[in-house]
Design a protein around this motif. Structure first.
Motif: not given
Length: 495
Positions: A407-415
């Motif tokens: 699983i990948t996460l959204p960018s740091f900014a979007k999180m």
């Protein structure tokens, strides 16, 4: 950058298009450290092993597995008075080992029964024994948790009498300072390294004791008059006393009910009720408590409430006012937690970097689970008003596939944007109150896995399922009535 092989560990930012905000974050870890061997830590350990991780270590400062379900016959706890934030809470030596069992105290009192029925509470594929009552006792839950660990051979992963005292992230690894407590006169300290840490230390180590005028002075002059509910064990220990219980949730009600059969007088201080009448079923009819609003102040001789009424200073005040979110082994201000240049850049751009915990809530967790500034750090079980055991399973399932790189996460900014929106919509400690919202939350975690993992090749996935409101979860809405019917009394204070 991207990993060069499946064995590479770390946090990787993978660009998507030209906009940095569209980047995805991928995590890969091989060595997993888990802090806490309660139901959350055991569930996480099982899922990680079944998902293919071969290096999983669980640290438990107590002398047995079970976490909050380890009962000690006595409890001696220490706290600052008041203890109403992460900054005021005592960070070390806050509990003393029980003289009889040798374990650290938990909030279990002798006659405790769960306020959740077994079908809501149990792990998804490990039912309670058929003979278990609908609302089991602490004995039955403790035996159930031990049976779970033994069935899946989890004890071999647990290092008992081992306290994690400090964690720091450096050189792409977590360095954990631990203290071996087997021999109190010869404590050994050492440092161990991991690719990822999963915090399963629970939410009931540091009682929340709110600040009111005169409380600090009262505690300094008469420390024996103030205890937290964590120290309550048996009502007969308070026979003939004049007692004030502070709080309006399940523990406050249940402790008050038990005390009504032994004390000389009983008072309860709580926030005003809304759309619900107080019900004292199960109380001693000759000792129904006098209910007061919140405390305004303590004087040298009395307790004054916000409506102007007062009572003589009681023999004992029991604070059943909940607990703080605390991680005494972590730097609460972040310097030793941040992951990589991209996360540090986000921190530098922030107008105000939140502490890991302010006591009322844990900050900056994506999906209530993954620390945004370093996704190799996760904290299980932060939300409350949940069915905890299966909740831990779903969180662990998502986390295992995240740390495996599926699983990948959204960018740091979007999180971070998602977290800020959540806090704006649900301010204060309400951000972590779930209730029936746990249904879409668990389904969301499962869907994230299903989008990337072949179900036929995923052992943990086969026992998890999507939830609908008409399943047994709907019974939570009638929990006070069900509890009263099963045990002969109800949970009549708002939780």
């Amino acid at each position: 950058m991207s990993p060069t092989s499946a064995d590479t560990s770390g946090v990787f930012v993978e660009p998507v298009g030209d906009d940095a905000k569209d980047a995805r974050v991928r995590v890969r870890a091989r060595r997993i450290g888990i802090i806490g061997a309660g139901p959350a830590g055991l569930a996480a350990a099982r899922v990680f092993i079944e998902t293919g991780f071969t290096s999983v270590t669980v640290f438990e400062r107590n002398n047995d597995i079970g976490g909050v379900w380890c009962y000690t016959s006595d409890a001696v706890c220490h706290y600052n008075i008041p203890q109403d934030s992460a900054d005021t809470a005592l960070l070390s030596n806050y509990d003393e080992r029980c003289e009889f069992t040798g374990g650290f105290p938990t909030p279990l009192y002798n006659e405790l029964h769960t306020n959740l029925p077994t079908d809501n509470m149990q792990f998804t594929d490990f039912p309670f024994p058929p003979s278990t009552p609908e609302f089991p006792s602490r004995h039955e839950v403790q035996a159930y948790v031990r049976a779970y660990a033994d069935t899946y051979d989890l004890r071999r992963l647990v290092q008992l009498n081992t306290e994690v005292t400090n964690i720091r992230y450096t050189g792409g690894q977590w360095r954990c300072r631990v203290r071996r407590l087997e021999n109190p006169t010869a404590i050994v300290e050492e440092t161990l390294t991991f690719d990822a840490l999963v915090v399963c230390s629970g939410r009931v180590s540091h009682p929340y004791i709110p600040d009111v005028k005169g409380l600090r002075e009262l505690y300094q002059n008469f420390p024996q008059k103030i205890i937290a509910a964590k120290e309550f064990r048996r009502p007969e220990e308070h026979k003939g006393q004049n007692v004030l219980v502070v709080g309006g949730a399940f523990s406050a009600f249940d402790i008050s009910r038990q005390l009504s059969y032994t004390v000389a007088s009983l008072h309860v201080s709580m926030a005003p009720m809304k759309d619900e009448e107080l019900n004292f079923d199960g109380f001693n009819k000759q000792m129904v408590p006098t209910v007061h609003p919140l405390i305004e102040k303590y004087t040298g001789t009395s307790v004054v409430f916000t409506d102007g009424t007062e009572i003589p200073l009681p023999d004992l005040v029991i604070y059943a006012t909940g607990y703080l979110y605390m991680y005494p082994f972590a730097d609460n201000q972040h310097p030793e937690l941040l992951a990589c240049p991209e996360a540090i850049s986000l921190k530098d751009a922030a107008t105000q970097l939140l502490p890991l915990s302010d006591g009322q809530k844990t900050n900056d967790l994506y999906k209530y689970l993954v620390y945004i500034y370093n996704p190799t750090l996760a904290i299980l079980g932060v939300p409350f008003n949940i069915a905890p055991f299966p909740f831990y399973e779903y969180q662990s399932h998502y986390l295992a596939h995240l740390l495996r790189g599926d699983i990948t996460l959204p960018s740091f900014a979007k999180m971070k944007e998602e977290w800020d929106t959540l806090v704006h919509d649900r301010p204060g400690k309400l951000v972590n109150k779930m209730g029936m919202d746990q249904i879409p939350y668990r389904n969301d975690l499962l869907e994230a896995v299903d989008q990337t993992v072949n179900e036929d090749k995923c052992i943990p996935r086969k026992r998890l399922y999507y939830i609908t409101p008409d399943m047994p979860w709907a019974a939570r809405l009638r929990m006070p009535e069900l509890h009263r019917e099963a045990l002969g009394y109800g949970r009549n204070f708002v939780s």
